[in-house]
Design an enzyme around this catalytic site. Sequence first.
Site, PDB file in Angstrom:
ATOM      1  N   HIS A  97       0.825  -1.208   0.000  1.00 52.93           N
ATOM      2  CA  HIS A  97       0.000   0.000   0.000  1.00 52.93           C
ATOM      3  C   HIS A  97       0.859   1.259   0.000  1.00 52.93           C
ATOM      4  O   HIS A  97       0.416   2.330  -0.377  1.00 52.93           O
ATOM      5  CB  HIS A  97      -0.908   0.044   1.228  1.00 52.93           C
ATOM      6  N   HIS A 122       5.355   6.367   6.681  1.00 54.04           N
ATOM      7  CA  HIS A 122       5.133   5.881   5.316  1.00 54.04           C
ATOM      8  C   HIS A 122       4.710   7.071   4.460  1.00 54.04           C
ATOM      9  O   HIS A 122       4.445   8.157   4.984  1.00 54.04           O
ATOM     10  CB  HIS A 122       4.056   4.788   5.318  1.00 54.04           C
TER      11      HIS A 122
HETATM   12 ZN   LIG Z   1      -0.868   7.409   5.630  1.00 56.94          ZN
END
Ligand SMILES: [Zn+2]
Length: 251
Positions: A97, A122
């Site tokens: 993701h 991230h």
């Molecule tokens: Zn995020």
Amino acid sequence: MKKTLISVGVLALLLAGCGAGTEPKAHAEDAVAHEKHWDYSGNGPTHWEEFSKTCGKGIHQSPVNIIPGKTMSMDHSYTLEMHDDITGIVKVIDNGHSIKVTPEHGGSISLHGEKFNLLQFHFHGKSEHTIDGKRYDMVAHMVHQNPKTKQLAVVAVFFEEGKANAVLEKIIDNVGGSVKIDPKDFVPLKTAHYYHYIGSLTTPPCSENVQWYLLKSPQTASKTQIAHFRKFYVDNERPVQELHDRHIESN
Ligand SMILES: [Zn+2]
């Protein structure tokens, strides 16, 4: 019973995108539903309710659009102090993701006197929150957790195109490996001004009661670095959600 709880925890950890992977209130049925694998295309945001009801039914969801002229002055009980300043080894993985960075020994932030430890950070190929409808070129979400209450606090660092970012370079060059970085170099010098509100994880299970801190001062990344990141992920942003009864604080 104990084994089940551990399994759910591990599954959540494997699947966490924006989340910390330590969501304390995730239901077992949510974890099972995750096996269908949410994404940003065929099983994209409009289908996420099939993975976790909160994604569709929650009324305090993230991201949101921020209109600077409609913000409220900061509630000082939420003053943010950043201590993300420990040089150390981080693991860099492509989790399906996003590119996720996990420090061996992260830094921390203090919110109203409570310490929240940095679990991971991230990136999204464009910012998920918008300011007056505008997306930044990239964003880093630095996910912190209060070890006592398990509440999450995410610090968002926006990126706009400009000078190359040395820490981002090390991260992108070491996907699938480890690298030594100082998260302090990654956070903008100016952290005194930010937007704050209570929202959610921006990926399933979309759990709520997440404290969001969006730093107003953006970092820069070079055009090449942004293009390099987008070779991994170009459209991993959830659309903005309704504010409902919430207010955005600003300082
Ligand atoms: Zn995020």
